[in-house]
Scaffold this motif. Sequence first.
Motif, PDB file in Angstrom:
ATOM      1  N   LEU A 161       3.933   6.930 -11.799  1.00  0.00           N
ATOM      2  CA  LEU A 161       3.275   5.689 -12.194  1.00  0.00           C
ATOM      3  C   LEU A 161       2.788   4.895 -10.985  1.00  0.00           C
ATOM      4  O   LEU A 161       1.670   4.348 -10.988  1.00  0.00           O
ATOM      5  N   CYS A 162       3.615   4.788  -9.950  1.00  0.00           N
ATOM      6  CA  CYS A 162       3.198   4.006  -8.782  1.00  0.00           C
ATOM      7  C   CYS A 162       2.025   4.659  -8.054  1.00  0.00           C
ATOM      8  O   CYS A 162       1.119   3.959  -7.584  1.00  0.00           O
ATOM      9  N   ARG A 163       2.024   5.964  -7.978  1.00  0.00           N
ATOM     10  CA  ARG A 163       0.877   6.629  -7.353  1.00  0.00           C
ATOM     11  C   ARG A 163      -0.377   6.446  -8.206  1.00  0.00           C
ATOM     12  O   ARG A 163      -1.484   6.291  -7.675  1.00  0.00           O
ATOM     13  N   ASP A 217       0.821  -1.215   0.000  1.00  0.00           N
ATOM     14  CA  ASP A 217       0.000   0.000   0.000  1.00  0.00           C
ATOM     15  C   ASP A 217       0.854   1.264   0.000  1.00  0.00           C
ATOM     16  O   ASP A 217       0.455   2.281  -0.580  1.00  0.00           O
ATOM     17  N   LYS A 218       1.985   1.180   0.678  1.00  0.00           N
ATOM     18  CA  LYS A 218       2.843   2.353   0.832  1.00  0.00           C
ATOM     19  C   LYS A 218       4.288   1.915   0.659  1.00  0.00           C
ATOM     20  O   LYS A 218       4.691   0.870   1.190  1.00  0.00           O
ATOM     21  N   ALA A 230       3.242   6.451  -2.627  1.00  0.00           N
ATOM     22  CA  ALA A 230       4.664   6.287  -2.946  1.00  0.00           C
ATOM     23  C   ALA A 230       5.437   7.584  -2.777  1.00  0.00           C
ATOM     24  O   ALA A 230       4.940   8.675  -3.097  1.00  0.00           O
ATOM     25  N   TYR A 231       6.652   7.427  -2.274  1.00  0.00           N
ATOM     26  CA  TYR A 231       7.632   8.506  -2.199  1.00  0.00           C
ATOM     27  C   TYR A 231       8.899   8.038  -2.898  1.00  0.00           C
ATOM     28  O   TYR A 231       9.152   6.831  -2.999  1.00  0.00           O
ATOM     29  N   GLY A 232       9.682   8.964  -3.382  1.00  0.00           N
ATOM     30  CA  GLY A 232      10.843   8.572  -4.161  1.00  0.00           C
ATOM     31  C   GLY A 232      12.141   9.146  -3.642  1.00  0.00           C
ATOM     32  O   GLY A 232      12.178  10.257  -3.097  1.00  0.00           O
ATOM     33  N   ILE A 233      13.204   8.363  -3.811  1.00  0.00           N
ATOM     34  CA  ILE A 233      14.569   8.823  -3.523  1.00  0.00           C
ATOM     35  C   ILE A 233      15.347   8.741  -4.828  1.00  0.00           C
ATOM     36  O   ILE A 233      15.495   7.655  -5.413  1.00  0.00           O
TER      37      ILE A 233
END
Length: 294
Positions: A231-233, A214-215, A239-242
Motif C-alpha cells: 500500500l505505501c509503495r 519520500d522514503k 518503502a521497505y518493511g520489517i
Amino acid sequence: MKCGAGVAGGDRRRRPGRGPAGDGRTRERGGSDAGRRAGRTVRGAVRGPWPCGTRCAASPAGRRPGGGGTVAGVPAAGGRRPGGRRAVRTVVALCVLALLPAAWMRFSADGHLRGTADVERTEVAVVFGAGLWGDEPSPYLARRLDAAVELYRSGRTEVVLVTGDNSREEYDEPEAMRRYLVARGVPDRRIVSDHAGFDTWDSCVRARKIFGVDKAVLISQGFHIHRAVTLCRSAGLQAYGIGVDDRHDASWYAGGAREVLASGKAALDVLLRPDPVFLGDREQGVTRALESAR
C-alpha cells in the motif's frame, strides 16, 4: 426369437397337467381370454423394448435401464444431484477469488522486506498502531515499537513517525506510542505523531501527502507487513518493511485470517485510490524532526 416376443405376440404356452377332475386334460396358463390380454398389456409395458429381465423406470430404485440417469427428477441410487456439484465449484471459485489479493500483496512486497540487522539506513521509520491495553500499547504494538527503538539506537533511522487511531478523546494510540518510545530513550523531538492513521492506506497516504515522507522503513508484524509495504509503495513511498517476530498464538492466527479480508479492501484502495478519512493540511513535523537531528 426376441426375448419377451412370446408374450408380446400372444403365444399361448401350454404345459401338461391335470384338470379339476384329474382326466389328463391340459389347461392354459393365462386363464380367460380377457385375463390373457390384460396380462400381455401389463407385461409389455413393464418390459418395453429393453433387454429381457430389465425392470421398468418406476421401480423402487428409480433407475433407467442400464443403471444410469434418473426418472422424473428422482436421483439414481448412489448418484449425486447436479446442483451439489455446482455448489462445490462455486465455493472453490469464491475461495480462490478471496485469496488472490493476499497472494498478490505477498508477491508484490517480497523483494522489499528486511530485518532490523540488515535494513539500509533510512531517515524515517513508520510504526503502525495495533491497539491499546488501557493506556499502554498492546503486546503486538510494543514489539513494533521495540524494533523502532533498536533501529534508532543503531543509527539506522533518525525520526520515528507513529501513526494510529485517535478518533475518540479517550483513545489515543499515537500518544501511547510516543510515551513508550520516550521511556526507552528515543528523544521526544525525534518522534512525530499522526493522529488520523485510521487504517493502513490512510497512514501511507498521509505519510506521503501530509508529512512529506519520500522514503521510509515500515515496522509491523509479519502477517501485516506485506500489505503495508504494497500500500505505501502504491501511495508513492519508497518503502521497505520489517516484519517483527512474534510467537504464533491465537491472536497471531486471528491476525493472519483477518489479513485475507483486509487484502481485498487493500486491492480496492490501490485500484480506486480514495482520499483518507481525514487528509488535512501539510504538516512540517517530520521536516523539523530531521533538522533537529543534524
